[in-house]
Design an enzyme around this catalytic site. Structure first.
Site, PDB file in Angstrom:
ATOM      1  N   LYS A  40       0.855  -1.198   0.000  1.00 29.43           N
ATOM      2  CA  LYS A  40       0.000   0.000   0.000  1.00 29.43           C
ATOM      3  C   LYS A  40       0.878   1.231   0.000  1.00 29.43           C
ATOM      4  O   LYS A  40       1.970   1.223   0.557  1.00 29.43           O
ATOM      5  CB  LYS A  40      -0.883   0.032   1.251  1.00 29.43           C
ATOM      6  CG  LYS A  40      -2.040   0.995   1.160  1.00 29.43           C
ATOM      7  CD  LYS A  40      -3.172   0.349   0.412  1.00 29.43           C
ATOM      8  CE  LYS A  40      -4.438   1.161   0.451  1.00 29.43           C
ATOM      9  NZ  LYS A  40      -5.591   0.311   0.137  1.00 29.43           N
ATOM     10  N   ALA A 100     -16.661   3.636  -4.094  1.00 31.46           N
ATOM     11  CA  ALA A 100     -17.222   2.373  -3.614  1.00 31.46           C
ATOM     12  C   ALA A 100     -18.679   2.554  -3.171  1.00 31.46           C
ATOM     13  O   ALA A 100     -19.570   1.830  -3.616  1.00 31.46           O
ATOM     14  CB  ALA A 100     -16.373   1.827  -2.475  1.00 31.46           C
TER      15      ALA A 100
HETATM   16  N1  GLU Z   1      -7.408   0.251  -3.011  1.00 30.50           N
HETATM   17  C1  GLU Z   1      -8.162  -0.949  -3.197  1.00 30.50           C
HETATM   18  C2  GLU Z   1      -8.192  -1.768  -1.918  1.00 30.50           C
HETATM   19  O1  GLU Z   1      -7.994  -1.252  -0.847  1.00 30.50           O
HETATM   20  C3  GLU Z   1      -7.723  -1.758  -4.402  1.00 30.50           C
HETATM   21  C4  GLU Z   1      -6.301  -2.149  -4.468  1.00 30.50           C
HETATM   22  C5  GLU Z   1      -5.891  -2.719  -5.802  1.00 30.50           C
HETATM   23  O2  GLU Z   1      -6.681  -2.707  -6.725  1.00 30.50           O
HETATM   24  O3  GLU Z   1      -4.748  -3.154  -5.886  1.00 30.50           O
HETATM   25  O4  GLU Z   1      -8.493  -2.935  -1.929  1.00 30.50           O
END
Ligand code: GLU
Length: 410
Positions: free
Chosen positions: A103, A219
């Site tokens: 992340k 979302a």
């Molecule tokens: N940010 C999204 C999550 O927290 C998607 C992450 C991604 O697509 O790699 O799951």
């Protein structure tokens, strides 16, 4: 304010005890493998230089390249990014896709910046982290306040630096830049598949089910739209300016209203509430779809929903989890409920590295299969050990990561 990384670690501890986790694996999983902290200078439109702090946490890559979004938010912190990368590891393993956990984040308020400033910040971030990312190493994606356009800038900057094409370096790109037709609504779509499975288990029918959704971003707004198309009564929603409550809201009209006015507040036929009050409404399903730590020891006792479906990451603290369990409220945890986003990201990456393009229909079919299988596996594990769904998801996920990890420990 509770610390998201401490929360994540107490979730790990809880699962580790139940599954009698190997001590070595446990020690490895208590911190990320690598954390980058970078300073990104940006020439602002007025000529001044501002320096922004960014992070990338690479938690674990046992099951595949690190995977996870990059968040632009004023409250980003290293502990938040570490927690989110840990949850990404658990999430990918819960739905059984071959990706690890990562992340990123930048401490910034993108709402106060021009498009040009955001582009320079995004390219500047890649200039600092490019050696550590790539389609075979670490694959970022969008998260809170980051968009397909930002992904496109990042891809182009990365390719300039490495000197070759690598469309799979990042997912959530615009469709014309190698993105997927489904990625925009995939997080919500995955959450909807969970709601449908949950409704089966709990004998809820759409027409008799009231839903409240906290957060009307990517979302939350798609969740509201898809659920109301399926006949569910979305009776309350909120955004950063406040919350509204009515009866079966017309989501299309509401979206148009928000586009025009900048907020859902003031929508015709609704009553205004606070962002705290929406969580305590007498509804059947509560969907936190914004940020961490909104259901805590302070308000969990007041939650009236029969089920909480976590579209946000980390919305429920460990203390609140205990209270909800005691009250008999089922929590479909973030690592399952919002895994549709990363699953479709994985499909995008897979198509990019193979040079393929799959149809929207094909992607939805694959997504449904993955989500339904994962939901039922987690549900059965919860029943088997009489635990909550979060701990059940962690048990299954950490079993998978642990098996691979053990082989690497020499
Ligand atoms: N940010 C999204 C999550 O927290 C998607 C992450 C991604 O697509 O790699 O799951």
């Amino acid at each position: 304010m509770s610390n998201p990384f401490e929360n994540a670690m107490s979730q790990l501890d809880k699962a580790a005890k139940i599954m009698d986790l190997d001590k070595g694996v446990y020690e490895v999983l208590k911190q990320p493998e690598r954390v980058l902290t970078v300073s990104v200078p940006v020439k602002m439109d007025n000529g001044e230089v501002k320096v922004f702090t960014g992070y990338r946490s690479q938690y674990n890559n046992t099951l595949g390249p690190y995977k996870g979004g990059i968040r632009y938010h004023w409250n980003v912190s290293l502990d938040e990014v570490k927690a989110l990368s840990f949850w990404m590891m658990v999430k990918c393993a819960t739905v059984n896709i071959p990706m690890g956990g990562g992340k990123g984040g930048i401490i910034v308020n993108p709402k106060e910046m021009s498009e040009g400033e955001i582009e320079r910040l995004s390219r500047g971030y890649v200039q600092k982290v490019w050696r550590n990312i790539g389609s075979d190493k670490d694959v970022p994606a969008p998260d809170v306040y980051t968009t397909p356009q930002i992904m496109s800038w990042m891809r182009s900057e990365y390719e300039k630096l490495v000197g070759h094409d690598d469309p799979g370096v990042i997912t959530g790109k615009p469709i014309e830049d190698g993105g997927s037709e489904v990625r925009g609504y995939s997080t919500a779509q995955g959450g909807v598949y969970c709601v449908l499975e949950l409704a089966n288990k709990m004998s809820m029918t759409p027409a008799d089910t009231k839903v409240a959704i906290q957060g009307f971003g990517n979302a939350g707004s798609f969740m509201a739209k898809i659920l109301s198309e399926k006949g569910y009564n979305v009776v309350a929603v909120s955004d950063s300016r406040g919350a509204i409550k009515g009866s079966a809201l017309d989501i299309e009209k509401l979206e148009a209203f928000k586009k025009e006015t900048g907020s859902v507040v003031g929508f015709e036929g609704t009553e205004e509430l606070t962002n705290e009050e929406i969580l305590e409404l007498d509804v059947d399903i509560l969907v936190p779809a914004a940020l961490e730590n909104v259901i805590t020891a302070d308000n969990a006792q007041q939650i009236k929903a029969k089920a909480v479906v976590e579209l946000a990451n980390g919305p429920t603290t460990p203390e609140a989890d205990e209270i909800l369990k005691e009250k008999g409220i089922v929590v479909v945890p973030d690592v399952l409920a919002n895994a549709g986003g990363v699953t479709v990201s994985y499909f995008e990456w897979d198509q990019n590295v193979k040079g393929e393009h799959w149809s929207e229909e094909d992607i939805l079919e694959r997504l449904e299969r993955i989500m339904v299988d994962a939901f039922n596996e987690v549900w059965d594990t919860k029943e088997k050990y009489s635990i909550d769904m979060r701990t059940a998801a962690f048990v299954k996920a950490i079993e998978r990561v642990g098996e691979g990890l053990k082989k690497t420990l020499i």
